[in-house]
Write an enzyme that holds these catalytic residues in place. Structure first.
Site, PDB file in Angstrom:
ATOM      1  CB  ALA A   1       3.319   8.274   1.656  1.00  0.00           C
TER       2      ALA A   1
ATOM      3  N   GLY B   1       0.830  -1.191   0.000  1.00  0.00           N
ATOM      4  CA  GLY B   1       0.000   0.000   0.000  1.00  0.00           C
ATOM      5  C   GLY B   1       0.869   1.248   0.000  1.00  0.00           C
ATOM      6  CG  LEU B   2       0.864   5.932  -1.149  1.00  0.00           C
ATOM      7  CD1 LEU B   2       1.916   5.492  -2.156  1.00  0.00           C
ATOM      8  CD2 LEU B   2      -0.098   6.892  -1.810  1.00  0.00           C
ATOM      9  CG  HIS B   3       4.464   1.584   3.206  1.00  0.00           C
ATOM     10  ND1 HIS B   3       5.769   1.965   3.381  1.00  0.00           N
ATOM     11  CD2 HIS B   3       4.469   0.647   2.235  1.00  0.00           C
ATOM     12  CE1 HIS B   3       6.539   1.281   2.547  1.00  0.00           C
ATOM     13  NE2 HIS B   3       5.771   0.475   1.836  1.00  0.00           N
ATOM     14  CB  ALA B   4       6.047   5.831   6.172  1.00  0.00           C
TER      15      ALA B   4
END
Length: 85
Positions: free
Chosen positions: A19, A13-16
């Site tokens: 992102a 997913g679009l984690h830290a």
């Protein structure tokens, strides 16, 4: 104003980390850039806002840009989303 949808290819997913790269790329353009998922719209210049969208792997996200170099901004952000890790 331009907008285009992309599929997030980051497996987790679009984690830290991805992102943060997206924020860094967004800040390199002079235009306003937003991301939308469902009915939620946030600034692409805010790490916490992007993470709050909860964008998972293989989910659609729409990139909206308005202003100078908007087409280039959408293409660059889209490439980051679809590149995965």
């Amino acid at each position: 104003m331009l907008e285009k949808s992309f599929i997030n290819k980051h497996a987790s997913g679009l984690h830290a980390r991805p992102a943060a790269l997206l924020v860094q790329k967004a800040n390199s353009f002079p235009c306003e850039i937003s991301l939308t998922r469902g009915d939620k719209r946030v600034s692409a210049r805010s790490l916490l806002s992007i993470i709050s969208l909860g964008i998972g792997a293989n989910e659609s996200v729409t990139v909206i840009a308005a202003g100078e170099k908007e087409a280039e901004a959408i293409q660059a952000i889209g490439e980051l989303l679809e590149a995965g890790e």
